[in-house]
Design an enzyme around this catalytic site. Structure first.
Site, PDB file in Angstrom:
ATOM      1  N   HIS A   1       0.818  -1.210   0.000  1.00  0.00           N
ATOM      2  CA  HIS A   1       0.000   0.000   0.000  1.00  0.00           C
ATOM      3  C   HIS A   1       0.852   1.260   0.000  1.00  0.00           C
ATOM      4  O   HIS A   1       0.331   2.358  -0.164  1.00  0.00           O
ATOM      5  CB  HIS A   1      -0.959   0.005   1.196  1.00  0.00           C
ATOM      6  CG  HIS A   1      -0.281  -0.038   2.535  1.00  0.00           C
ATOM      7  ND1 HIS A   1       0.114  -1.217   3.113  1.00  0.00           N
ATOM      8  CD2 HIS A   1       0.063   0.939   3.398  1.00  0.00           C
ATOM      9  CE1 HIS A   1       0.673  -0.977   4.295  1.00  0.00           C
ATOM     10  NE2 HIS A   1       0.655   0.330   4.475  1.00  0.00           N
TER      11      HIS A   1
ATOM     12  N   HIS B   1       7.542   7.200   4.862  1.00  0.00           N
ATOM     13  CA  HIS B   1       6.804   6.620   3.737  1.00  0.00           C
ATOM     14  C   HIS B   1       6.053   7.727   3.011  1.00  0.00           C
ATOM     15  O   HIS B   1       5.948   8.844   3.503  1.00  0.00           O
ATOM     16  CB  HIS B   1       5.846   5.507   4.201  1.00  0.00           C
ATOM     17  CG  HIS B   1       4.809   5.968   5.184  1.00  0.00           C
ATOM     18  ND1 HIS B   1       4.985   5.929   6.545  1.00  0.00           N
ATOM     19  CD2 HIS B   1       3.565   6.480   4.992  1.00  0.00           C
ATOM     20  CE1 HIS B   1       3.914   6.397   7.149  1.00  0.00           C
ATOM     21  NE2 HIS B   1       3.040   6.734   6.218  1.00  0.00           N
TER      22      HIS B   1
ATOM     23  N   HIS C   1       5.605  11.128   5.170  1.00  0.00           N
ATOM     24  CA  HIS C   1       5.391  11.032   6.609  1.00  0.00           C
ATOM     25  C   HIS C   1       6.647  10.497   7.279  1.00  0.00           C
ATOM     26  O   HIS C   1       7.066   9.360   7.000  1.00  0.00           O
ATOM     27  CB  HIS C   1       4.214  10.098   6.925  1.00  0.00           C
ATOM     28  CG  HIS C   1       2.891  10.637   6.530  1.00  0.00           C
ATOM     29  ND1 HIS C   1       1.748   9.856   6.457  1.00  0.00           N
ATOM     30  CD2 HIS C   1       2.503  11.899   6.184  1.00  0.00           C
ATOM     31  CE1 HIS C   1       0.725  10.615   6.071  1.00  0.00           C
ATOM     32  NE2 HIS C   1       1.163  11.855   5.907  1.00  0.00           N
TER      33      HIS C   1
ATOM     34  N   THR D   1      -3.005   7.172   9.711  1.00  0.00           N
ATOM     35  CA  THR D   1      -3.910   7.309   8.553  1.00  0.00           C
ATOM     36  C   THR D   1      -4.157   5.979   7.849  1.00  0.00           C
ATOM     37  O   THR D   1      -4.828   5.945   6.821  1.00  0.00           O
ATOM     38  CB  THR D   1      -3.354   8.329   7.536  1.00  0.00           C
ATOM     39  OG1 THR D   1      -2.109   7.851   7.013  1.00  0.00           O
ATOM     40  CG2 THR D   1      -3.162   9.691   8.189  1.00  0.00           C
ATOM     41  N   THR D   2      -3.600   4.904   8.381  1.00  0.00           N
ATOM     42  CA  THR D   2      -3.906   3.556   7.909  1.00  0.00           C
ATOM     43  C   THR D   2      -4.370   2.731   9.107  1.00  0.00           C
ATOM     44  O   THR D   2      -4.089   3.089  10.254  1.00  0.00           O
ATOM     45  CB  THR D   2      -2.671   2.886   7.268  1.00  0.00           C
ATOM     46  OG1 THR D   2      -1.600   2.856   8.216  1.00  0.00           O
ATOM     47  CG2 THR D   2      -2.226   3.626   6.032  1.00  0.00           C
TER      48      THR D   2
END
Length: 281
Positions: free
Chosen positions: A103, A129, A148, A216-217
């Protein structure tokens, strides 16, 4: 609404600001999910962003949380403050590994890559990432890329620095890594890249946004201290393409939709800010 804080009350207000952020931040035991098969970014799909909070019990924050990220950094909701202080980064070169998590593409430092300091607490740099397009927006404007930098304190609190990019001149760090990133486009999942200096992540400017949010994941755990660089940097179109082509098809656009602010405080550190009618000189 932007607040113009008078000098007599500023230290007290900032003390409350810091207390609020750190009291509501908390040790984060659940880290980001590594297995990309667990979720995707396809809107309306069974594993898409709208369903993350239903896929696993421990992901409930993705649906029910009140402090979710990313958000829109809207000017009229921002409180401009002058005494948060410049971002203190004490980075140093360290061996790193580039990983294709399906992802996203992640650069993970294997040794001591230095730290940042927030309100007297040291957060060690662990990984970097990228998301394309950007996850955060400013006044509704979305950018081409967002990096990030993830940091962890001794008591497992997480602080993330976000840097956003528009298409333009090449980014120097991605130029160093571009060939290795392209090598991950096949079945290879990771590549040792040797020593990488995190100081090569260019931030530029000293203004930044600060708010309390989440990963955020999945599992979207809350209590993350976010610092979003105000200056928009540049990245080449070829570099963004390399990042997109390396990940799996469903994650070529790997930005989570914006989340409700829910009356959270959003601060903008601006050392030269003056009340209306006064000069900035």
């Amino acid at each position: 609404m932007v607040m113009n804080l008078s000098r007599p009350t500023l230290p007290f207000v900032l003390l409350l600001t810091f207390a609020s952020i750190f009291l509501h931040s908390k040790p984060i035991l659940a880290q980001e999910v590594e297995d990309q098969k667990e979720f995707n970014y396809i809107s309306g799909s069974e594993k898409g962003p709208e369903r993350w909070g239903e896929l696993h019990e421990e992901w409930a924050d993705c649906k029910k949380g009140d402090l979710q990220s990313p958000i829109d950094l809207l000017n009229k909701r921002v409180e401009v403050v002058t005494n948060l202080g410049k971002l203190k980064r004490s980075y140093k070169p360290s061996n790193a590994t580039l990983k294709n998590r399906g992802h996203d593409i992640m650069l993970q430092w294997n040794g001591d890559a230095g730290s940042i300091e927030i309100n007297g607490t040291e957060f060690e740099l662990r990984q970097l990432h990228w998301h394309s397009p950007s996850e955060h927006t400013i006044n509704g404007n979305r950018f081409d890329l967002e990096a990030h930098l993830v940091h962890v304190s001794a008591d497992n609190r997480i602080a993330v620095i976000g840097v956003m990019y528009d298409i333009g001149r090449s980014d120097s760090l991605l130029s160093e890594l571009e060939e290795k990133i392209r090598s991950l486009a096949g079945n290879k999942t990771q590549e040792n890249v040797g020593v990488v200096d995190p100081r090569h992540v260019k931030i530029g400017g000293i203004k930044y946004y600060r708010y309390l949010g989440s990963l955020t994941t999945p599992p979207c755990t809350e209590g993350v201290i976010w610092t979003i660089n105000r200056k928009i940097m540049t990245v080449s179109r070829e570099q963004v393409t390399a990042l997109r082509e390396a990940v799996h098809d469903h994650a070529e656009k790997n930005a989570r939709p914006l989340q409700p602010i829910n009356h959270r405080k959003i601060y903008l550190f601006s050392p030269r800010h003056r009340p209306q009618g006064q000069s900035n000189n």
